[in-house]
Design a protein around this motif. Structure first.
Motif, PDB file in Angstrom:
ATOM      1  N   HIS A  47       4.826 -13.304   2.996  1.00  0.00           N
ATOM      2  CA  HIS A  47       3.682 -14.104   2.847  1.00  0.00           C
ATOM      3  C   HIS A  47       2.428 -13.361   2.145  1.00  0.00           C
ATOM      4  N   GLU A  48       2.258 -12.207   2.419  1.00  0.00           N
ATOM      5  CA  GLU A  48       0.936 -11.656   1.903  1.00  0.00           C
ATOM      6  C   GLU A  48       1.248 -11.349   0.383  1.00  0.00           C
ATOM      7  N   ARG A  96       4.162  -4.897   1.650  1.00  0.00           N
ATOM      8  CA  ARG A  96       3.737  -6.205   2.249  1.00  0.00           C
ATOM      9  C   ARG A  96       4.781  -6.921   2.847  1.00  0.00           C
ATOM     10  N   ARG A 155       5.842  -0.388   8.336  1.00  0.00           N
ATOM     11  CA  ARG A 155       5.013  -1.398   9.353  1.00  0.00           C
ATOM     12  C   ARG A 155       6.025  -1.551  10.492  1.00  0.00           C
ATOM     13  N   LYS A 207       6.797  -7.055  -4.178  1.00  0.00           N
ATOM     14  CA  LYS A 207       6.497  -7.287  -2.855  1.00  0.00           C
ATOM     15  C   LYS A 207       5.939  -6.050  -2.354  1.00  0.00           C
TER      16      LYS A 207
END
Length: 180
Positions: A145-146, A142, A119, A139
Protein backbone atom coordinates in the motif's frame (compact mmCIF):
# COMPACT_ATOMS: atom_id res chain seq x y z
CA UNK A 1 7.31 -44.43 -25.27
CA UNK A 2 8.79 -41.03 -24.39
CA UNK A 3 8.61 -41.17 -20.59
CA UNK A 4 9.91 -44.73 -20.35
CA UNK A 5 9.55 -46.49 -17.04
CA UNK A 6 11.24 -43.48 -15.46
CA UNK A 7 8.13 -41.29 -15.73
CA UNK A 8 5.95 -40.24 -12.82
CA UNK A 9 2.32 -40.80 -11.89
CA UNK A 10 0.16 -38.70 -9.57
CA UNK A 11 -1.41 -40.89 -6.86
CA UNK A 12 -4.75 -39.74 -5.40
CA UNK A 13 -6.48 -40.91 -2.23
CA UNK A 14 -9.62 -43.03 -2.59
CA UNK A 15 -13.03 -41.25 -2.34
CA UNK A 16 -11.51 -37.79 -1.75
CA UNK A 17 -9.17 -37.69 -4.79
CA UNK A 18 -6.75 -35.77 -2.56
CA UNK A 19 -3.20 -35.87 -3.98
CA UNK A 20 -1.05 -38.24 -1.93
CA UNK A 21 2.20 -38.67 -3.78
CA UNK A 22 4.09 -38.76 -7.05
CA UNK A 23 5.15 -42.33 -7.78
CA UNK A 24 7.05 -44.22 -10.48
CA UNK A 25 5.28 -45.86 -13.42
CA UNK A 26 6.27 -49.40 -12.29
CA UNK A 27 4.83 -48.70 -8.81
CA UNK A 28 1.62 -47.36 -10.37
CA UNK A 29 1.25 -50.40 -12.64
CA UNK A 30 1.82 -52.72 -9.67
CA UNK A 31 -0.98 -50.96 -7.75
CA UNK A 32 -3.26 -51.29 -10.79
CA UNK A 33 -2.44 -54.98 -11.36
CA UNK A 34 -3.04 -55.70 -7.66
CA UNK A 35 -6.42 -53.94 -8.08
CA UNK A 36 -5.52 -51.47 -5.33
CA UNK A 37 -5.93 -48.46 -7.64
CA UNK A 38 -7.93 -47.23 -10.63
CA UNK A 39 -6.73 -45.28 -13.66
CA UNK A 40 -8.07 -41.71 -13.65
CA UNK A 41 -6.01 -40.25 -16.53
CA UNK A 42 -3.83 -41.96 -19.13
CA UNK A 43 -0.78 -40.65 -20.99
CA UNK A 44 -1.75 -42.28 -24.30
CA UNK A 45 1.50 -44.27 -24.19
CA UNK A 46 1.98 -47.96 -23.45
CA UNK A 47 4.40 -50.12 -21.50
CA UNK A 48 5.11 -53.18 -23.63
CA UNK A 49 6.16 -56.56 -22.30
CA UNK A 50 6.84 -59.73 -24.29
CA UNK A 51 3.22 -60.84 -24.17
CA UNK A 52 1.22 -57.73 -23.31
CA UNK A 53 0.96 -53.98 -23.33
CA UNK A 54 -0.29 -51.79 -20.50
CA UNK A 55 -1.57 -48.22 -20.85
CA UNK A 56 0.68 -45.87 -18.91
CA UNK A 57 -1.34 -43.84 -16.40
CA UNK A 58 -0.75 -40.17 -15.64
CA UNK A 59 -3.10 -40.10 -12.62
CA UNK A 60 -4.36 -43.03 -10.53
CA UNK A 61 -6.51 -43.21 -7.40
CA UNK A 62 -6.44 -45.77 -4.62
CA UNK A 63 -9.64 -47.83 -4.42
CA UNK A 64 -9.74 -47.38 -0.63
CA UNK A 65 -9.35 -44.18 1.36
CA UNK A 66 -6.29 -44.05 3.60
CA UNK A 67 -5.98 -41.65 6.51
CA UNK A 68 -2.86 -39.53 6.03
CA UNK A 69 -1.80 -36.86 8.51
CA UNK A 70 -1.46 -33.38 6.98
CA UNK A 71 2.06 -32.60 5.88
CA UNK A 72 3.52 -29.15 6.37
CA UNK A 73 4.74 -27.61 3.15
CA UNK A 74 8.37 -26.54 3.36
CA UNK A 75 8.93 -23.04 1.98
CA UNK A 76 11.27 -22.59 -0.97
CA UNK A 77 11.80 -19.91 -3.62
CA UNK A 78 11.11 -22.41 -6.41
CA UNK A 79 7.99 -23.58 -4.58
CA UNK A 80 6.66 -19.99 -4.42
CA UNK A 81 7.25 -19.44 -8.16
CA UNK A 82 5.58 -22.74 -9.04
CA UNK A 83 2.68 -22.19 -6.61
CA UNK A 84 2.00 -18.82 -8.27
CA UNK A 85 2.48 -20.29 -11.77
CA UNK A 86 5.13 -17.65 -12.54
CA UNK A 87 2.45 -14.95 -12.40
CA UNK A 88 3.25 -11.54 -10.89
CA UNK A 89 1.07 -10.93 -7.83
CA UNK A 90 0.90 -7.21 -8.70
CA UNK A 91 0.50 -6.84 -12.49
CA UNK A 92 -0.36 -10.51 -13.25
CA UNK A 93 2.12 -10.70 -16.14
CA UNK A 94 3.36 -14.21 -17.00
CA UNK A 95 6.29 -15.59 -19.03
CA UNK A 96 5.71 -14.55 -22.64
CA UNK A 97 4.21 -11.23 -21.52
CA UNK A 98 5.83 -7.90 -22.32
CA UNK A 99 7.11 -5.20 -19.97
CA UNK A 100 8.73 -2.08 -21.44
CA UNK A 101 9.28 -3.84 -24.78
CA UNK A 102 10.94 -6.92 -23.24
CA UNK A 103 9.36 -10.37 -23.52
CA UNK A 104 9.58 -12.04 -20.13
CA UNK A 105 10.84 -15.55 -19.43
CA UNK A 106 10.70 -17.51 -16.17
CA UNK A 107 14.09 -16.09 -15.21
CA UNK A 108 12.55 -12.58 -15.07
CA UNK A 109 10.44 -13.55 -12.04
CA UNK A 110 11.52 -13.25 -8.43
CA UNK A 111 10.11 -13.88 -4.99
CA UNK A 112 8.76 -10.73 -3.34
CA UNK A 113 8.35 -10.41 0.41
CA UNK A 114 4.99 -8.70 1.02
CA UNK A 115 6.37 -7.43 4.33
CA UNK A 116 10.03 -6.79 3.41
CA UNK A 117 12.69 -8.74 5.30
CA UNK A 118 14.19 -5.42 6.45
CA UNK A 119 10.87 -4.76 8.25
CA UNK A 120 10.61 -8.16 9.90
CA UNK A 121 9.07 -10.12 7.01
CA UNK A 122 9.84 -13.83 6.98
CA UNK A 123 10.48 -16.51 4.35
CA UNK A 124 7.02 -18.06 4.74
CA UNK A 125 4.33 -18.97 2.20
CA UNK A 126 1.88 -16.29 3.35
CA UNK A 127 4.48 -13.47 3.13
CA UNK A 128 6.00 -14.33 -0.24
CA UNK A 129 4.73 -14.29 -3.79
CA UNK A 130 5.97 -14.34 -7.36
CA UNK A 131 6.67 -10.88 -8.78
CA UNK A 132 8.10 -9.70 -12.07
CA UNK A 133 11.39 -7.85 -11.82
CA UNK A 134 9.67 -4.54 -12.70
CA UNK A 135 7.05 -4.71 -9.91
CA UNK A 136 9.53 -6.08 -7.36
CA UNK A 137 11.90 -3.18 -8.08
CA UNK A 138 9.03 -0.65 -8.00
CA UNK A 139 7.80 -1.92 -4.63
CA UNK A 140 11.32 -2.03 -3.22
CA UNK A 141 11.54 -1.99 0.56
CA UNK A 142 7.97 -0.82 1.11
CA UNK A 143 4.65 -2.44 1.95
CA UNK A 144 2.35 -2.81 -1.08
CA UNK A 145 0.00 0.00 0.00
CA UNK A 146 2.97 2.34 0.55
CA UNK A 147 3.97 1.75 -3.08
CA UNK A 148 0.31 2.14 -4.23
CA UNK A 149 0.28 -1.51 -5.36
CA UNK A 150 -2.45 -4.10 -4.79
CA UNK A 151 -2.11 -7.86 -4.37
CA UNK A 152 -4.03 -9.75 -7.06
CA UNK A 153 -4.54 -12.67 -4.62
CA UNK A 154 -3.67 -13.66 -1.07
CA UNK A 155 -0.58 -15.90 -0.85
CA UNK A 156 -1.47 -19.22 0.81
CA UNK A 157 0.41 -22.19 2.16
CA UNK A 158 0.17 -25.13 -0.28
CA UNK A 159 -0.94 -28.46 1.09
CA UNK A 160 2.25 -30.36 0.36
CA UNK A 161 5.62 -29.04 -0.76
CA UNK A 162 6.69 -32.03 -2.84
CA UNK A 163 3.52 -31.75 -4.89
CA UNK A 164 4.06 -28.05 -5.51
CA UNK A 165 7.45 -28.83 -7.00
CA UNK A 166 6.17 -31.90 -8.86
CA UNK A 167 3.22 -30.05 -10.37
CA UNK A 168 5.57 -27.45 -11.77
CA UNK A 169 7.40 -30.12 -13.74
CA UNK A 170 4.52 -32.58 -14.15
CA UNK A 171 1.99 -33.07 -16.93
CA UNK A 172 -0.77 -30.53 -17.53
CA UNK A 173 -3.33 -33.22 -16.56
CA UNK A 174 -2.16 -33.06 -12.93
CA UNK A 175 -3.09 -29.41 -12.39
CA UNK A 176 -6.81 -30.01 -11.83
CA UNK A 177 -6.04 -32.37 -8.92
CA UNK A 178 -3.79 -30.01 -6.99
CA UNK A 179 -5.27 -27.51 -4.53
CA UNK A 180 -3.16 -24.59 -3.47
Amino acid sequence: MSGGVHGRVLLLNGRTCEPLSVISIPRAINLLLAEKALVIEQTGEFLRTVGDKYPIPSVIALRAYINVPRRRAHWSRRGVLVRDNYTCIYCQVQPGGMIKGKMLSKTDFTVDHIIPKSRGGKDVWTNTACACYHCNHRKGDRLPHEAAMKLAWEPKTPRTSYLVIAIGSGPEAWKRYIEY
